[in-house]
Design a protein around this motif. Structure first.
Motif, PDB file in Angstrom:
ATOM      1  N   GLU A   1       0.847  -1.180   0.000  1.00  0.00           N
ATOM      2  CA  GLU A   1       0.000   0.000   0.000  1.00  0.00           C
ATOM      3  C   GLU A   1       0.890   1.239   0.000  1.00  0.00           C
ATOM      4  O   GLU A   1       2.088   1.165   0.281  1.00  0.00           O
ATOM      5  N   GLY A   2       0.329   2.360  -0.332  1.00  0.00           N
ATOM      6  CA  GLY A   2       1.113   3.590  -0.295  1.00  0.00           C
ATOM      7  C   GLY A   2       0.177   4.763  -0.416  1.00  0.00           C
ATOM      8  O   GLY A   2      -1.026   4.591  -0.642  1.00  0.00           O
ATOM      9  N   ASN A   3       0.690   5.978  -0.217  1.00  0.00           N
ATOM     10  CA  ASN A   3      -0.211   7.137  -0.351  1.00  0.00           C
ATOM     11  C   ASN A   3       0.379   8.215  -1.253  1.00  0.00           C
ATOM     12  O   ASN A   3       0.014   9.380  -1.175  1.00  0.00           O
ATOM     13  N   ILE A   4       1.318   7.808  -2.097  1.00  0.00           N
ATOM     14  CA  ILE A   4       1.912   8.773  -3.049  1.00  0.00           C
ATOM     15  C   ILE A   4       1.459   8.400  -4.452  1.00  0.00           C
ATOM     16  O   ILE A   4       1.577   7.241  -4.874  1.00  0.00           O
ATOM     17  N   TYR A   5       0.904   9.377  -5.163  1.00  0.00           N
ATOM     18  CA  TYR A   5       0.567   9.123  -6.565  1.00  0.00           C
ATOM     19  C   TYR A   5       1.335  10.107  -7.433  1.00  0.00           C
ATOM     20  O   TYR A   5       1.459  11.282  -7.106  1.00  0.00           O
ATOM     21  N   SER A   6       1.914   9.570  -8.517  1.00  0.00           N
ATOM     22  CA  SER A   6       2.768  10.369  -9.420  1.00  0.00           C
ATOM     23  C   SER A   6       2.117  10.424 -10.797  1.00  0.00           C
ATOM     24  O   SER A   6       2.039   9.394 -11.468  1.00  0.00           O
ATOM     25  N   ILE A   7       1.638  11.583 -11.172  1.00  0.00           N
ATOM     26  CA  ILE A   7       1.000  11.743 -12.485  1.00  0.00           C
ATOM     27  C   ILE A   7       1.127  13.198 -12.886  1.00  0.00           C
ATOM     28  O   ILE A   7       1.186  14.074 -12.017  1.00  0.00           O
ATOM     29  N   ASN A   8       1.208  13.465 -14.180  1.00  0.00           N
ATOM     30  CA  ASN A   8       1.271  14.851 -14.650  1.00  0.00           C
ATOM     31  C   ASN A   8      -0.149  15.398 -14.746  1.00  0.00           C
ATOM     32  O   ASN A   8      -0.845  15.197 -15.750  1.00  0.00           O
TER      33      ASN A   8
END
Ligand code: P6P
Length: 334
Positions: A204-211
């Motif tokens: 699980e994680g709480n970082i999302y990487s998107i432009n």
């Protein structure tokens, strides 16, 4: 206790390499050498004339920065001179390159695909960049020039894959199918040390990487997913982090958990990232570390390649987060 060096690690794990006649070890050693040479140039980019445009355009029609050219030439030269590979394909080269062995034959068994300097648009603003590599056994008979089919293999056939991230420190992270290990360069002595053994990508994680600049061009499912991340319900605060360098965004997510998204957009209807030398190697590492990588519908490593530079939509990182995105994309929500 002194950390193991990359050289010691390769020797110790030699027996674990598939096809362990030693070529794969030599291949990883060649990548290690090329990484040091490129790292030296990347670290000096700000003070030499190598920074900035080289004036050429690469086959993607993008301004080719001098460091791109240097990195491409360095990896091709270093990998070709070691009697290990019979072919190489690069983001910077329109076609693949057949590599004859010193005997004039093509006995070597591996082909390599590379993105020599991913994220190069960041060079001039001092943001980290990376090299990505993918290694396969050739499919066509030994002793003959390689063919396109040797490169158009499903990602699940990779025998090894990895990246170098030229960041606050320079790291080589790779897998030969037995987990993922990270090595940090001590620039003072030019030695990589095992700093991140058996990397495990948090489920699980709480970082999302998107432009998010492409928001208006995303599908409804992706738009809904972004809104879901931004809603602060319960203890689910998400953080948006986007470096604009796949290797750096993925490396952070490998360590901390998180997901990287490059969906299709109007400008890039198949997404922007290249299947063979960006998505497949990163997906291989993600799965080896317990994560997941899909194009929104299917496993990246199962995609049947049809072109050397083909693009695919790419969602990669913490398994639960990728699966949540897939549910949003099929319309079923979180
Ligand atoms: P955009 C770099 O060109 C790259 O291939 C990846 O490293 C990076 O994540 C992405 O493209 C950035 O693309 O369209 O957001 O600038």
């Amino acid at each position: 206790m002194r950390k193991q060096t990359l050289g010691e690690f390769i020797i110790e794990n030699q027996k674990q390499f598939r096809y362990a006649e030693g070529e794969l070890s030599r291949l990883v050693n060649a990548i290690r050498l090329a990484a040091k040479v490129v790292n030296h140039k990347v670290n000096k980019a700000g003070i030499t004339d190598i920074i900035g445009e080289s004036g050429d355009l690469n086959i993607q029609g993008e301004e080719q920065k001098k460091l791109d050219v240097f990195a491409n030439e360095t990896f091709i030269k270093t990998l070709s001179n070691r009697e290990i590979i019979c072919g190489i394909a690069s983001e910077e080269e329109e076609d693949f390159i057949s590599v004859e062995s010193k005997t004039g034959q093509y006995q070597n068994k591996y082909v390599v695909l590379i993105d020599p300097l991913d994220g190069s648009s960041n060079i001039d603003v001092n943001v980290s960049v990376g090299t990505i590599f993918s290694i396969y056994k050739r499919l066509t008979p030994s002793g003959t020039p390689v063919k396109l089919e040797d490169f158009l293999q499903k990602g699940r056939n990779q025998v090894a894959a990895g990246y170098i991230v030229y960041g606050t420190s320079t790291m080589l992270v790779y897998s030969t199918g037995n987990g993922v290990n990270g090595f940090t360069l001590n620039p003072a002595i030019g030695t990589f040390y095992l700093s991140h053994p058996n990397i495990s990508l948090p489920k699980e994680g709480n970082i999302y990487s998107i432009n998010e600049g492409n928001y208006n061009h995303f599908s409804d499912g992706i738009k809904r997913y972004i809104k879901y991340c931004q809603k602060r319900e319960g203890n689910r605060p998400h953080t948006s982090r986007y470096i604009g360098s796949l290797v750096s965004d993925f490396h952070r997510n490998m360590i901390k958990g998180g997901v990287y998204l490059y969906p299709k957009t109007q400008k890039n209807e198949n997404g922007k990232l290249r299947l063979l030398y960006e998505c497949n190697p990163i997906a291989f590492l993600a799965e080896q570390a317990g994560g997941k990588a899909s194009d929104g519908k299917q496993r990246i490593l199962d995609i049947n390649p049809t072109q050397l530079h083909q693009r695919v939509p790419f969602f990669c990182g913490s398994k639960d987060m990728v699966e949540t995105i897939e549910r949003f994309m099929e319309g079923s929500g979180a």
